[in-house]
Motif scaffolding. Structure first.
Motif, PDB file in Angstrom:
ATOM      1  N   SER A 139       0.829  -1.208   0.000  1.00  0.00           N
ATOM      2  CA  SER A 139       0.000   0.000   0.000  1.00  0.00           C
ATOM      3  C   SER A 139       0.863   1.259   0.000  1.00  0.00           C
ATOM      4  CB  SER A 139      -0.931   0.003   1.219  1.00  0.00           C
ATOM      5  OG  SER A 139      -0.189  -0.048   2.419  1.00  0.00           O
ATOM      6  N   ASN A 142       3.221   1.360  -3.518  1.00  0.00           N
ATOM      7  CA  ASN A 142       2.540   1.758  -4.753  1.00  0.00           C
ATOM      8  C   ASN A 142       3.038   3.105  -5.263  1.00  0.00           C
ATOM      9  OD1 ASN A 142       0.785  -0.332  -5.426  1.00  0.00           O
ATOM     10  ND2 ASN A 142      -0.712   0.286  -3.895  1.00  0.00           N
ATOM     11  N   ILE A 164      -5.019  11.474  -6.228  1.00  0.00           N
ATOM     12  CA  ILE A 164      -5.518  10.890  -4.981  1.00  0.00           C
ATOM     13  C   ILE A 164      -6.456   9.712  -5.273  1.00  0.00           C
ATOM     14  CG2 ILE A 164      -6.892  11.311  -2.921  1.00  0.00           C
ATOM     15  CD1 ILE A 164      -4.149  12.605  -2.888  1.00  0.00           C
ATOM     16  N   THR A 165      -7.261   9.847  -6.313  1.00  0.00           N
ATOM     17  CA  THR A 165      -8.205   8.769  -6.636  1.00  0.00           C
ATOM     18  C   THR A 165      -7.471   7.481  -6.995  1.00  0.00           C
ATOM     19  OG1 THR A 165      -8.301   9.626  -8.910  1.00  0.00           O
ATOM     20  CG2 THR A 165     -10.061  10.279  -7.404  1.00  0.00           C
ATOM     21  N   LEU A 167      -4.535   6.494  -5.785  1.00  0.00           N
ATOM     22  CA  LEU A 167      -4.047   5.899  -4.537  1.00  0.00           C
ATOM     23  C   LEU A 167      -5.184   5.217  -3.781  1.00  0.00           C
ATOM     24  CD1 LEU A 167      -1.581   8.624  -3.200  1.00  0.00           C
ATOM     25  CD2 LEU A 167      -1.018   6.423  -4.219  1.00  0.00           C
ATOM     26  N   VAL A 168      -6.325   5.889  -3.722  1.00  0.00           N
ATOM     27  CA  VAL A 168      -7.488   5.312  -3.031  1.00  0.00           C
ATOM     28  C   VAL A 168      -7.916   4.024  -3.715  1.00  0.00           C
ATOM     29  CG1 VAL A 168      -9.926   5.656  -2.468  1.00  0.00           C
ATOM     30  CG2 VAL A 168      -8.293   7.529  -2.133  1.00  0.00           C
ATOM     31  N   ALA A 169      -7.961   4.046  -5.050  1.00  0.00           N
ATOM     32  CA  ALA A 169      -8.380   2.864  -5.798  1.00  0.00           C
ATOM     33  C   ALA A 169      -7.451   1.683  -5.556  1.00  0.00           C
ATOM     34  CB  ALA A 169      -8.424   3.188  -7.295  1.00  0.00           C
ATOM     35  N   LEU A 171      -5.906   1.089  -2.794  1.00  0.00           N
ATOM     36  CA  LEU A 171      -6.040   0.642  -1.400  1.00  0.00           C
ATOM     37  C   LEU A 171      -7.361  -0.056  -1.101  1.00  0.00           C
ATOM     38  CD1 LEU A 171      -4.575   3.721   0.524  1.00  0.00           C
ATOM     39  CD2 LEU A 171      -3.610   1.432   0.441  1.00  0.00           C
ATOM     40  N   VAL A 172      -8.389   0.222  -1.899  1.00  0.00           N
ATOM     41  CA  VAL A 172      -9.734  -0.285  -1.582  1.00  0.00           C
ATOM     42  C   VAL A 172      -9.788  -1.801  -1.403  1.00  0.00           C
ATOM     43  CG1 VAL A 172     -12.072  -0.586  -2.508  1.00  0.00           C
ATOM     44  CG2 VAL A 172     -11.010   1.667  -2.491  1.00  0.00           C
ATOM     45  N   VAL A 175      -8.235  -2.663   1.960  1.00  0.00           N
ATOM     46  CA  VAL A 175      -9.030  -2.160   3.087  1.00  0.00           C
ATOM     47  C   VAL A 175     -10.294  -2.990   3.290  1.00  0.00           C
ATOM     48  CG1 VAL A 175     -10.378  -0.193   3.916  1.00  0.00           C
ATOM     49  CG2 VAL A 175      -8.127   0.183   2.904  1.00  0.00           C
TER      50      VAL A 175
END
Length: 331
Positions: A139, A142, A164-165, A167-169, A171-172, A175
């Motif tokens: 995580s 990346n 940011i999107t 990085l979030v994608a 991690l989902v 998580v």
């Protein structure tokens, strides 16, 4: 026929053997993997993202919240070590020889390849040799993906960013797995075994994006760049893993490969700084060669390191329990 046992005797065999087979197919019969439907979805490079997402989810179900700080620590240390290796090498070469570099290898090629890391390969190798915290460190690792670190090193960070999107994608899946695994231990029991299952598929899809002719096209300069990625970049992460994290070193060795997505980094850098345009063509071919070379050799090296210095404790415990069960069944 003892095919599986033969493959397992090869260091990193569950990863590297499917990878080599797929690379050979992609090089000489690429259309075979592009016939569409389920074949292309699971056996071509199109399947890499899906399989990595699945593996991250499976890993998440095994990651307990108390392990999160350890995963973060490992990720940060290895990230900084890999970045520092590429940045310092690039700056030293630039200072002595200029941006054109040395032996036909430009600073652009050096920084683009050495600062990056093959996350998919690392993740697959950690599934074979490591433990949950090693894989969860992905995580953080990346950040190696894309041209960001190369641009940072080359001094054009004002024009580079990691969305940011994105990085979030990334991690989902991890998580979601963490949430389910911590809420109900049965999810860990259900999905935990999936990590090992997807390893050969990961290897095949990564190999399906590798063209072995790139090694020939790049010639000696591509081989030298590959060696720099493994010896300098991988050497720094190995040492950081061994002497800063006080770990066996297999995770650091697993980061010694050049990433496939760094092949596009020279072009991305040149778009924001035209001074590097003359070096894009050569750098692209050289990095492609380094990707091929390191993708084949790093699993073998990681296997040797794991054999010499030890694996993740969870893997050892699992193998010990299996051995105990086998011995008990034979008595």
């Amino acid at each position: 026929m003892k095919i599986l046992k033969t493959v397992q005797r090869v260091p990193g065999g569950m990863m590297v053997v499917p990878l080599i087979i797929a690379a050979i197919i992609h090089t000489f019969l690429p259309s075979v993997l592009q016939i569409g439907s389920f074949t292309t979805a699971i056996f071509s490079s199109a399947g890499v993202g899906t399989l990595i997402g699945l593996q991250l989810f499976f890993i998440g179900t095994k990651l307990k919240l108390r392990q999160a700080p350890e995963a973060l620590k490992r990720g940060v240390v290895l990230l900084v070590a890999k970045y520092a290796a590429g940045a310092l090498l690039g700056l030293i070469v630039a200072k002595i020889f200029g941006v054109a570099g040395v032996l036909g290898i430009s600073v652009l090629a050096i920084v683009s390849s050495v600062t990056g890391a093959n996350g998919a390969l690392y993740l697959a190798l950690m599934g074979q040799y490591g433990e949950t915290a090693d894989s969860a460190a992905m995580s953080v690792l990346n950040i190696h993906d894309g041209p960001f670190l190369a641009m940072l090193t080359l001094g054009v960070t004002g024009l580079a960013h990691i969305p940011i999107t994105a990085l979030v994608a990334a991690l989902v899946p991890l998580v979601v797995g963490v949430i389910l695994g911590n809420l109900d231990h049965d999810f860990e029991k259900l999905f935990g075994a999936g990590t090992a299952i997807v390893i050969p598929f990961n290897g095949f899809t990564i190999g399906a994006g590798i063209d072995l002719t790139n090694v020939v096209k790049a010639g000696l300069s591509g081989i030298l760049l590959g060696l720099a990625v493994m010896i300098i970049g991988g050497g720094c992460t190995f040492l950081a893993d061994r002497y800063i994290l006080r770990r066996p070193g297999y995770a650091g060795a697993g980061l010694a490969a050049a990433a496939g997505n760094t092949i596009a980094t020279p072009a991305a850098v040149a778009l924001v700084d035209s001074h590097y345009k003359p070096y894009v063509a050569s750098a692209t071919v050289q990095i492609a060669s380094a990707v091929v070379m390191t993708s084949i050799l790093v699993p073998l090296i990681t296997g040797r390191v794991a054999k010499r210095f030890g694996r993740g404790q969870e893997v050892l415990r699992k193998e010990g329990s299996v051995s105990a069960e086998t011995a008990a069944s034979q008595t």
